[in-house]
Structure formats: C-alpha cells, structure tokens
Design an enzyme around this catalytic site. Structure first.
Site, mmCIF file in Angstrom:
data_model
loop_
_atom_site.group_PDB
_atom_site.id
_atom_site.type_symbol
_atom_site.label_atom_id
_atom_site.label_comp_id
_atom_site.label_asym_id
_atom_site.label_seq_id
_atom_site.Cartn_x
_atom_site.Cartn_y
_atom_site.Cartn_z
ATOM 1 N N ASP A 1 18.945 -1.435 12.552
ATOM 2 C CA ASP A 1 18.098 -0.249 12.741
ATOM 3 C C ASP A 1 16.670 -0.427 12.235
ATOM 4 O OD1 ASP A 1 19.546 1.650 14.029
ATOM 5 O OD2 ASP A 1 19.094 3.156 12.463
ATOM 6 N N LYS B 1 14.649 -2.763 14.473
ATOM 7 C CA LYS B 1 14.252 -2.231 15.786
ATOM 8 C C LYS B 1 13.293 -1.036 15.674
ATOM 9 C CE LYS B 1 17.843 1.038 16.997
ATOM 10 N NZ LYS B 1 19.181 1.220 17.456
ATOM 11 N N HIS C 1 8.148 1.252 0.865
ATOM 12 C CA HIS C 1 7.202 1.549 1.945
ATOM 13 C C HIS C 1 6.240 2.687 1.588
ATOM 14 C CE1 HIS C 1 10.085 4.673 3.166
ATOM 15 N NE2 HIS C 1 9.160 5.182 3.950
ATOM 16 N N GLU D 1 12.426 16.705 3.154
ATOM 17 C CA GLU D 1 12.732 16.376 4.546
ATOM 18 C C GLU D 1 13.517 17.513 5.166
ATOM 19 O OE1 GLU D 1 12.962 11.519 4.969
ATOM 20 O OE2 GLU D 1 14.792 12.620 4.546
ATOM 21 N N HIS E 1 10.309 5.618 -4.578
ATOM 22 C CA HIS E 1 9.093 6.140 -3.948
ATOM 23 C C HIS E 1 8.302 7.056 -4.894
ATOM 24 C CE1 HIS E 1 10.911 4.381 -0.554
ATOM 25 N NE2 HIS E 1 11.547 5.430 -0.065
ATOM 26 N N LYS F 1 16.771 16.576 0.737
ATOM 27 C CA LYS F 1 17.116 16.461 2.162
ATOM 28 C C LYS F 1 17.473 17.855 2.655
ATOM 29 C CE LYS F 1 17.414 11.855 2.455
ATOM 30 N NZ LYS F 1 16.719 11.068 3.451
ATOM 31 N N ARG G 1 8.978 19.246 6.279
ATOM 32 C CA ARG G 1 8.704 17.848 5.943
ATOM 33 C C ARG G 1 7.406 17.824 5.164
ATOM 34 N NH1 ARG G 1 5.810 13.474 9.066
ATOM 35 N NH2 ARG G 1 6.370 11.562 7.978
ATOM 36 N N ARG H 1 -2.152 15.305 -0.114
ATOM 37 C CA ARG H 1 -1.061 15.481 0.855
ATOM 38 C C ARG H 1 -0.774 14.120 1.493
ATOM 39 N NH1 ARG H 1 1.470 19.100 4.538
ATOM 40 N NH2 ARG H 1 1.209 20.696 2.943
ATOM 41 N N LYS I 1 -7.797 23.244 -4.850
ATOM 42 C CA LYS I 1 -7.699 24.700 -4.908
ATOM 43 C C LYS I 1 -8.733 25.215 -5.904
ATOM 44 C CE LYS I 1 -4.199 27.584 -6.216
ATOM 45 N NZ LYS I 1 -2.851 27.773 -6.738
HETATM 46 C C1 BG6 Z 1 13.752 5.923 2.715
HETATM 47 C C2 BG6 Z 1 14.967 6.701 2.308
HETATM 48 O O1 BG6 Z 1 13.443 4.951 1.751
HETATM 49 O O2 BG6 Z 1 12.645 6.805 2.877
HETATM 50 C C3 BG6 Z 1 15.267 7.777 3.328
HETATM 51 O O3 BG6 Z 1 16.069 5.810 2.206
HETATM 52 C C4 BG6 Z 1 14.051 8.635 3.582
HETATM 53 O O4 BG6 Z 1 16.354 8.569 2.911
HETATM 54 C C5 BG6 Z 1 12.841 7.773 3.883
HETATM 55 O O5 BG6 Z 1 14.339 9.464 4.682
HETATM 56 C C6 BG6 Z 1 11.578 8.605 3.980
HETATM 57 O O6 BG6 Z 1 10.531 7.836 4.480
HETATM 58 P P1 BG6 Z 1 9.344 8.524 5.289
HETATM 59 O O7 BG6 Z 1 8.369 7.419 5.485
HETATM 60 O O8 BG6 Z 1 9.915 9.013 6.580
HETATM 61 O O9 BG6 Z 1 8.822 9.638 4.452
#
Ligand code: BG6
Length: 520
Positions: A33, A36, A206, A244, A268, A366, A371, A399, A409
């Site tokens: 996944d 791809k 990431h 999310e 993160h 979650k 989002r 943001r 603000k």
């Molecule tokens: C991933 C998590 O590292 O980051 C996921 O395993 C999460 O659960 C995702 O949805 C969120 O990444 P982004 O870039 O969509 O905010």
C-alpha cells in the site's frame, strides 16, 4: 537538472552527486500500500518536475511475481500526473525483481539487476538507495540480506572483513513502527546500527516533511519578533493537535497492536514538539538540529497515567455515513474487548530554563469531527486589562493541514465609532499569499532529501531512544490495562473530559473566536 542544482545549493548540507552519478533507487515492498500510494507517486512527481537525476533508475522488489506493467497499474490511480506520456516515461525507468525477504536468492538477483543498470550507466560514482516499505517483522532479515548481497562485495568475505562494493554510497530508509517500547526499539536500533552506520540510516517520520512543520525552524529562528517571547515568561501553554475524521476500519488489526499513542503521538506530535521547543541550533546542519532535539527531549520526564486522557470511538447512530455508524470494536480485526485508545490527550513538561511550568498538550484522535493538524501557542493574559476584560489571550497558530497557514489571534479596536476591543487575527494563509503554489507531499520532500543525502528531517538513533524513554512507562501500564479509554461518538470532538484536563493544565478557551479563513 537545474531544479536539482537549486535544491542542492539551498537544501543539502554536503556535496551530493554530480551529473554523471549513477543513482539506483530500490523500493522494497513494492507491491504494498505505502509503495503504491506514496512512494511511486512521489518518485513520479520528482521525475515530472525534473528533480530526479535524469538517469536515475528505480527497481521495485517484492515477493509477488509481477510485471512492471502490473506494478504501474496498481500505482497509477494514485499519481498526480495524469498525462500518459509522463507516466509511461516514468515507468520506463522502473524495473521489477521478485524475491523473498529472508533468503539470499532474491537479493542476489536484485544485486545483479543493480549491477546491470550501473554498467549500462558507466559511471564509477554509484548511489544505491533502498526504501524499506515493509512491516517491522522483516526489517532485520531484509537489512541483513541487503548488507551482504547488495551493499558489500560478498566475494570479499574471504578476506575476513567486508569492503565497500565499488565506489558506491548506500543508504536505507526505514519506516515506523521503530519498536513498541524502549527495549524493542533499542534492539532494533542495535541490529540496524550493527549493519549500517548512522549516516546511512534514514528513519522516516513523514510529519517532518510537511511544509508547515519545516516552516517552524524559519518562523522561530528567522524572526526576531518571536525570539523574545518564546519562553515561559510569555507563553502560557502549547497545544499540538492531530484529528482525523475517519476511523481505523480495515486497518484495525494493525491499529489495535499499536493504538493512537504509538501511531501518532510518540512520533509525529513529539517531533513537532521538539521543533517548537528546542534551542536555536548552531547551524541548519543535520547534526546541529538533531543535537538540539535530543537535548530538549532529555528535559522531559516520562509520562504517567495521570498525564493522559484516553478515548475509544463508538458508532454514531446519527452518523451520515455507514462507516460512522460503526465503532472501533465493530471492526472484525479488533478484539471485542479491546482497550486500545483511538484518542489521547497528554500533558508533557519540559523542565528547562525556557519551559519549566509551561504545559505542552498533545492531543490526537481518529474518527473525530474534522481533519486538522495544528500547533497553538497560547500567550499569557494581558496584565490589568483596561478594556473591560474583553481582551482574550493572543494565540499563534501554525496550521499544518489542511489549508496551511500561520495566523495570530489578536485583540483590535472594533472598526467604527466604538472603542471596544474585538478579537481578530493577523493572517497568513498560504494559498492566498502564495498563489499557484503546489506544496509537495511530505513523502516527496523526504525522498528528495534522502536522494540528496540530507538527514536533517530523519530521526536519529539517540532521538528515537529519548522519545521511547518518555512514553514507555505509560505504554507498559496501558498495555497491562491500567487505564481504560472512555467512549466518544464517531464524528465528535473526542472525549469531553479532555477539555477539562486541558483547561486545568493552564489553557484558556474563550469560545468567542473563529479563524476567518475557516468560516468561509
Ligand atoms: C500515519 C499513521 O503515520 O499518519 C496514520 O499511521 C495516520 O494512522 C497518518 O492516519 C496521518 O498522516 P497524514 O499525512 O494523512 O496526516
């Protein structure tokens, strides 16, 4: 190529590769996944922008027996480029090798393929880059096979020591999870560092490749405006949020063994916290920045049960989608009695001169109402408010997504004849200020850093160990069932008790302000 040179001049801290360098980029786990949806599309974007070295060759490696065409068919729906010529030109640089992850045969084949591409290229300066888009269970066997068959000349083994293959430089990206706690992470790190040196290992998070996360360094250290207020005298509280609007359905099996703290918070959000809280690095070199991140982590005490509020989402009978009617435990991959948190709010304290007493709140969830990822720096109250108590606390908000922005603000005079204070903002919304920008995906940016050999935005071994030190005692207690998550409905703001927890920690929520760009 010009683009590449520009990026090299600006972004990379050491000489990279010249035009005649031969770069072979191998994606292991090519049929999965991540490959791809993220890796091939990012490589294709870099290719389309002519940032990839024009002679760069890409190899997909996985167990399934696939043709390059089948690989392309899987990934093309996720490509930004819709132009068929671009796509076919990109895929003409890609080949595929199939093989297992724990025996030498496939890796010997892979090495032959790399050698074939290198010979065709002809250059002596060779870069072998490997992206491990693989589950952690195969990290070590794959790294071992890579090292012995694709990294080192196995024929030199008889000399009693390994020597580098040709004149090549090799690097490897590994994906999270990097262990489950301090011990398992240390074991993994020891195994990997026994094979590769720190300069060759790129642990990807990431979030470090997101535009607004990268922006933190320049905002903080490039603006005198902020330097004098970035401390406990002026800042009351910092809140780092990740939300999310979808659940874990279909991914429940993976998620249940990790939970939101391991999935998002320990990596993160903690990385963001480091960039908000660290001291000014001596330079923008990877080692200087990562030294500062480690230092700030060392000032954070391990978390305990009282430092967190946990939640687990349940189905919402009024939900608008079928998904939202399902709770976390309705996923067949999740045990019926699972106590895994899908929402967490934690308070961290950094016991150094700059931050002692300032709560750093991290919240993530979650299946929530929206989002959103953002960093909110809330300043202290204005002393002796002479405007009838109408002045609310200043907040600087970064943001991260969606709608990348920096806004502050503010209290201003209400326009017109009155002399009343009103809440407004200084607003820098990226898509308004920088028209027609195409912000690269985080993976795209980090893959480029990896190709260029820039380690700044990757997690170093000692940094990872510090991150696990902070979370391990809490995680062990949670694993033992010491605290149960509270239910919250799919599509809600999460656990109500978290609001009280945040307020009690020192954050003031007035409820009177809405960011203008969000009202639209
Ligand atoms: C991933 C998590 O590292 O980051 C996921 O395993 C999460 O659960 C995702 O949805 C969120 O990444 P982004 O870039 O969509 O905010």
């Amino acid at each position: 190529m010009e683009a590449l040179e520009a990026i090299q001049n600006g972004a990379a801290s050491k000489p990279i590769f010249s035009k005649d360098s031969c770069v072979v980029f191998t994606v292991l786990g090519a049929s999965g996944d991540l490959a791809k949806k993220k890796i091939f599309p990012s490589l294709c974007n870099l290719f389309e922008k002519k940032i990839l070295p024009p002679t760069c060759q890409i190899i997909g490696y996985a167990r399934s027996s696939l043709t390059t065409k089948q690989l392309a068919d899987k990934s093309n729906p996720f490509m930004k480029a819709k132009n068929k010529d671009v796509l076919s030109s990109f895929w003409s640089h890609v080949s595929y090798v199939s093989g297992t992850y724990d025996t030498p045969d496939g890796f010997i084949k892979l090495n032959e393929k790399i050698e074939e591409l290198e010979k065709a290229h002809g250059s002596e300066k060779r870069f072998r880059l490997f992206y491990l888009a693989l589950p952690p269970s195969v990290f070590i066997p794959v790294c071992t096979q890579l090292k012995h068959n694709c990294w080192l000349a196995s024929k030199n083994k008889s000399l009693g020591k390994f020597t580098n293959l040709f004149n090549s430089e090799c690097r490897v990206i590994v994906e999270k999870p990097f262990g489950r706690d301090l011990d398992t992470s240390n074991e993994l790190s020891q195994a990997i560092t026994a094979l590769f040196n720190e300069m060759e290992i790129y642990r990807i998070d990431h979030y470090l490749g997101k535009e607004m996360v990268l922006n933190l360094m320049i905002l903080r250290f490039g603006n005198e405006l902020f330097r004098s207020v970035w401390n406990r005298e002026r800042i009351a509280c910092v809140v780092i949020t990740f939300k999310e609007p979808f659940g874990t359905y279909g991914r429940g099996g993976y998620f249940d063994t990790n939970g939101i703290v391991r999935d998002v918070m320990q990596n993160h959000l903690l990385q963001i916290l480091c960039l908000v809280a660290m001291e000014r690095p001596v330079s923008v070199d990877a080692s200087d920045i990562r030294d500062e991140k480690v230092k700030v982590l060392k000032f954070i005490k391990p978390l305990d049960l009282d430092d967190v509020v946990l939640g687990q989402y349940v189905g919402n009978p009024d939900g608008k989608t079928e998904d939202s009617k399902l709770g976390y435990r309705d996923d067949p991959g999740v045990p019926n009695d699972s106590k895994t948190a899908t929402y967490a709010c934690a308070k961290l304290q950094i016991d150094n001169d700059r931050w002692a007493g300032v709560p750093f709140i991290m919240k993530c969830g979650k299946a929530m109402n929206e989002r959103k990822a953002e960093i909110r720096i809330q300043f202290r109250d204005t002393p002796s408010d002479i405007f009838g108590g109408n002045c609310q606390r200043n907040e600087l908000v970064i943001r991260v997504q969606p709608n990348e922005a920096v806004y502050c603000k503010m209290n201003v005079k209400s326009p017109g004849m009155t002399f009343a204070a009103e809440e407004s903002e200084l607003n820098l919304t990226y898509h308004e200020r920088f028209e027609d920008i195409d912000l690269p995906d985080a993976y795209e940016r980090l893959i480029l850093d990896f190709i260029l050999g820039t380690q700044t935005n990757f997690v170093r071994t000692d940094e990872l160990a510090e991150a696990w030190r902070i979370f391990t005692p809490l995680l062990h207690k949670l694993d033992a069932g010491a605290k149960c998550p509270v239910d919250y409905p799919y599509g809600s703001r999460g656990v109500a008790a978290a609001d009280e927890f945040i307020r009690a920690s020192g954050f003031k929520f007035s409820g009177t302000y809405k960011w203008k760009a969000e009202k639209k």
